[in-house]
Motif scaffolding. Structure first.
Motif, short mmCIF file in Angstrom:
data_model
loop_
_atom_site.label_atom_id
_atom_site.label_comp_id
_atom_site.label_asym_id
_atom_site.label_seq_id
_atom_site.Cartn_x
_atom_site.Cartn_y
_atom_site.Cartn_z
N THR A 1 -2.30 1.36 10.36
CA THR A 1 -2.55 -0.03 9.96
C THR A 1 -2.66 -0.17 8.44
O THR A 1 -2.14 -1.12 7.86
CB THR A 1 -3.82 -0.57 10.63
OG1 THR A 1 -4.91 0.35 10.40
CG2 THR A 1 -3.61 -0.74 12.12
N VAL A 2 -3.32 0.81 7.79
CA VAL A 2 -3.44 0.74 6.33
C VAL A 2 -2.08 0.96 5.67
O VAL A 2 -1.71 0.25 4.73
CB VAL A 2 -4.45 1.79 5.83
CG1 VAL A 2 -4.41 1.89 4.31
CG2 VAL A 2 -5.86 1.43 6.28
N ARG A 3 -1.31 1.94 6.19
CA ARG A 3 -0.03 2.26 5.56
C ARG A 3 1.02 1.17 5.78
O ARG A 3 1.87 0.92 4.92
CB ARG A 3 0.49 3.60 6.11
CG ARG A 3 1.84 4.04 5.55
CD ARG A 3 1.76 4.26 4.06
NE ARG A 3 3.05 4.58 3.47
CZ ARG A 3 3.93 3.69 3.04
NH1 ARG A 3 3.65 2.38 3.17
NH2 ARG A 3 5.07 4.06 2.50
N ALA B 1 -2.38 -4.38 1.90
CA ALA B 1 -1.87 -5.24 0.82
C ALA B 1 -1.24 -4.42 -0.29
O ALA B 1 -0.31 -4.89 -0.96
CB ALA B 1 -3.02 -6.10 0.27
N ALA B 2 -1.71 -3.20 -0.51
CA ALA B 2 -1.21 -2.37 -1.60
C ALA B 2 -0.25 -1.28 -1.10
O ALA B 2 -0.02 -0.30 -1.80
CB ALA B 2 -2.39 -1.72 -2.34
N ARG B 3 0.29 -1.46 0.09
CA ARG B 3 1.13 -0.41 0.66
C ARG B 3 2.46 -0.30 -0.08
O ARG B 3 2.94 -1.24 -0.70
CB ARG B 3 1.40 -0.68 2.14
CG ARG B 3 2.36 -1.84 2.43
CD ARG B 3 2.77 -1.81 3.89
NE ARG B 3 3.63 -2.93 4.28
CZ ARG B 3 4.95 -2.93 4.15
NH1 ARG B 3 5.56 -1.90 3.57
NH2 ARG B 3 5.67 -3.95 4.57
N PRO C 1 3.00 11.51 6.00
CA PRO C 1 4.04 12.02 5.11
C PRO C 1 4.80 10.89 4.42
O PRO C 1 4.98 9.82 4.99
CB PRO C 1 4.97 12.80 6.05
CG PRO C 1 4.18 13.04 7.29
CD PRO C 1 3.23 11.89 7.41
N GLU C 2 5.23 11.13 3.22
CA GLU C 2 6.00 10.15 2.45
C GLU C 2 7.37 10.71 2.10
O GLU C 2 7.51 11.92 1.91
CB GLU C 2 5.23 9.78 1.17
CG GLU C 2 3.90 9.05 1.39
CD GLU C 2 4.05 7.66 1.97
OE1 GLU C 2 5.17 7.12 1.90
OE2 GLU C 2 3.06 7.13 2.50
N PRO C 3 8.40 9.85 1.94
CA PRO C 3 8.41 8.42 2.27
C PRO C 3 8.24 8.22 3.78
O PRO C 3 8.88 8.92 4.58
CB PRO C 3 9.78 7.95 1.81
CG PRO C 3 10.27 9.01 0.87
CD PRO C 3 9.70 10.27 1.39
#
Length: 550
Positions: free
Chosen positions: A71-73, A77-79, A474-476
């Motif tokens: 939910t945060v990722r 708002a700053a994702r 993991p990113e991206p």
């Protein structure tokens, strides 16, 4: 960054209960309801990071950590930018995370009331019991790791239990304080009993949803807090806008190429590549070639690919594919984030048609993004995504048609596993040489204490993250490709990927040759080359198309 999308209130409402789109969507959604350890995600993808807890009593389980991280990722708002999740509906997965959080929040509200009553009135006793359980949990971790705590920890735990018993049986005071200290040690046990009933009821609900989704049945995600009922519900409106933004980004026509091992993010690595490049020579009897552009060839290929569903025989055939024009952006293999194109040519994360046509015709050499026409098959309930990308370039007198094949394999088997009953194997009392399986409580005493201790802090998630640890994705990040396994060990999936390449390649070549013939090009060399590639594409094994011997 401005996405150019209209997020005004009332225009769009997120749809709930849209589960059942694919099996992969339901499998990923089921993680939000699980109660296993979150370390299992590290075994699937080593780029998943877990920040250890400062107090193990506040450590989240897999479902809690997953729901919080997703939910945060994906809605924060700053994702950062997200990679498209082909083969699944990411909005449905996020909705289930919100629904799981809502179920846990309702449980935690009741537990917070219990902790308020017993924690305030009988604070010393509650702290003693929490300390004892924290030491017990730490000792269990020490036995597993073999390093933390030792004989001293066992002695401290024994002293704590003895002190608790002395306070309950023979308090060292008289009068009011004698009664208080006796009740102080008994009241938390009564609160624990009530808390256990609350936790068991919620755990059964969560496990039923877990089993339903992992088993393939449709379980609706109920998130009424995402639908604002009046203009003053700012939080609901922001959540609604975040869900709409997620859907808009999922519909973007921009993808990212991240090198040989990753390929196109979200589509998988490139396993096959076929090139037809010949000189543009006027046909016999033709003075000059009628000028045409790469877009003319691409448009003809697009029309031909739409006819792939038709077959002269009444047997099998392709399922309906998705055919789209893609803008491919180059990024590094170890990039920690992606950045989508912006400007007047982009609307709602989607590059406009006139800009796609310009890229197709002009950006074929040197810097800049590239255009590809993709045909994509989503099979096996979303567990297999086959994508074949076509690009046409004209340099000097040479026309080149490239067809590349990408395949995204099934999600890890962890996500499709259902809940199992908690059992323990013990020896029979009489026939001790034989064993039997005994059912364990769904929620044990340590789990009840953990949930009760976490409950008041769920209103302050940053503090809970600090004490209990966090899960970093993991990113991206993209919901689908992050947890994908290799395709080729699965026999039938591998067959589908290999079989799709031949008819697509032949359709692409036929359309390109037809356009050239209509414009006065001698197609004999192209036809000869196409026949050779038509035979080469039937090779039985996939290749490492992005591994160069240099």
């Amino acid at each position: 960054m401005t996405s150019g999308f209209d997020f005004s209130p009332g225009a769009q409402v997120p749809l709930t209960g849209s589960d059942g789109e694919t099996g992969a969507t339901q499998a990923l959604s089921s993680v939000a309801y699980r109660d296993s350890a979150m370390t299992t995600l590290v075994e699937i993808n080593e780029d998943t990071k877990i920040k250890g807890p400062r107090l193990s009593l506040f450590e989240p389980n897999l479902g809690e950590a997953w729901s919080r991280a997703i939910t945060v990722r994906m809605l924060g708002a700053a994702r950062g930018e997200l990679v498209q999740s082909f083969g699944i509906e990411p909005q449905t997965v996020v909705e289930h995370c919100l629904a799981a959080n809502r179920i846990r929040q309702e449980r935690d509200t009741r537990l917070t009331v219990l902790m308020g009553v017993f924690g305030v009135l009988f604070l010393p006793g509650v702290l003693l019991w929490l300390g004892a359980f924290q030491l017990r949990k730490s000792l269990a971790s020490a036995r597993a790791g073999g390093k933390r705590y030792g004989v001293l920890g066992g002695a401290v735990l024994a002293v704590t239990v003895v002190l608790a018993a002395l306070f309950a049986i023979r308090p060292p005071f008289s009068g009011f304080w004698q009664l208080y200290f006796r009740i102080m040690m008994i009241a938390p046990v009564i609160g624990w009993f009530w808390a256990k009933r609350i936790c068991e009821r919620t755990a059964k609900d969560l496990r039923d949803r877990w089993g339903g989704l992992a088993g393939g049945s449709g379980v609706a995600a109920k998130i009424p807090e995402a639908v604002p009922r009046n203009p003053n519900q700012v939080r609901a409106e922001k959540l609604r806008q975040a869900l709409v933004k997620l859907g808009t980004e999922q519909a973007s026509n921009v993808v990212f190429y991240a090198g040989g091992t990753k390929g196109i993010l979200g589509m998988g690595s490139r396993w096959g590549s076929w090139h037809m490049a010949e000189e543009l020579v006027p046909a016999e009897g033709v003075t000059d070639i009628n000028p045409f552009r790469s877009w003319d060839v691409i448009r003809a290929i697009h029309d031909r690919l739409r006819m792939l569903e038709r077959t002269p025989l009444h047997t099998g055939g392709f399922t309906k594919p998705s055919i789209r024009h893609w803008v491919v952006v180059q990024t590094t293999e170890k990039a920690g984030k992606i950045s989508r194109p912006t400007g007047t040519e982009v609307e709602g994360y989607t590059v406009k048609d006139f800009e796609i046509q310009r890229i197709c015709n002009t950006q074929q050499f040197g810097k800049g993004n590239r255009h590809y026409l993709g045909i994509q098959f989503t099979l096996w309930d979303g567990n297999l995504v086959i994508t074949l990308m076509t690009t046409v370039t004209v340099l000097a007198h040479t026309l080149r048609v490239d067809v590349t094949a990408h395949a995204l394999g099934p999600i890890n088997g962890l996500f499709t596993s259902g809940p199992s009953a908690k059992t323990k194997t013990v020896s029979k009392p009489v026939k001790f040489w034989e064993t039997k399986s005994v059912n364990l409580p769904l929620i044990d005493s340590t789990e009840v204490v953990r949930l009760a201790a976490r409950a008041p802090l769920t209103w302050f998630p940053s503090i809970l993250d600090h004490l209990g640890g966090t899960l970093t994705l993991p990113e991206p990040f993209g919901l689908r490709h992050t947890w994908a396994e290799k395709l080729w060990p699965h026999r039938f999936m591998a067959d589908d990927a290999l079989r799709a390449a031949t008819p697509v390649l032949r359709a692409v070549h036929a359309a390109a040759i037809q356009v050239m013939a209509e414009n006065g090009v001698d197609t004999s060399h192209f036809t000869s080359r196409s026949s050779g590639l038509s035979g080469a594409v039937q090779d039985a094994a996939p290749k490492k198309a992005d591994v160069y011997d240099a």
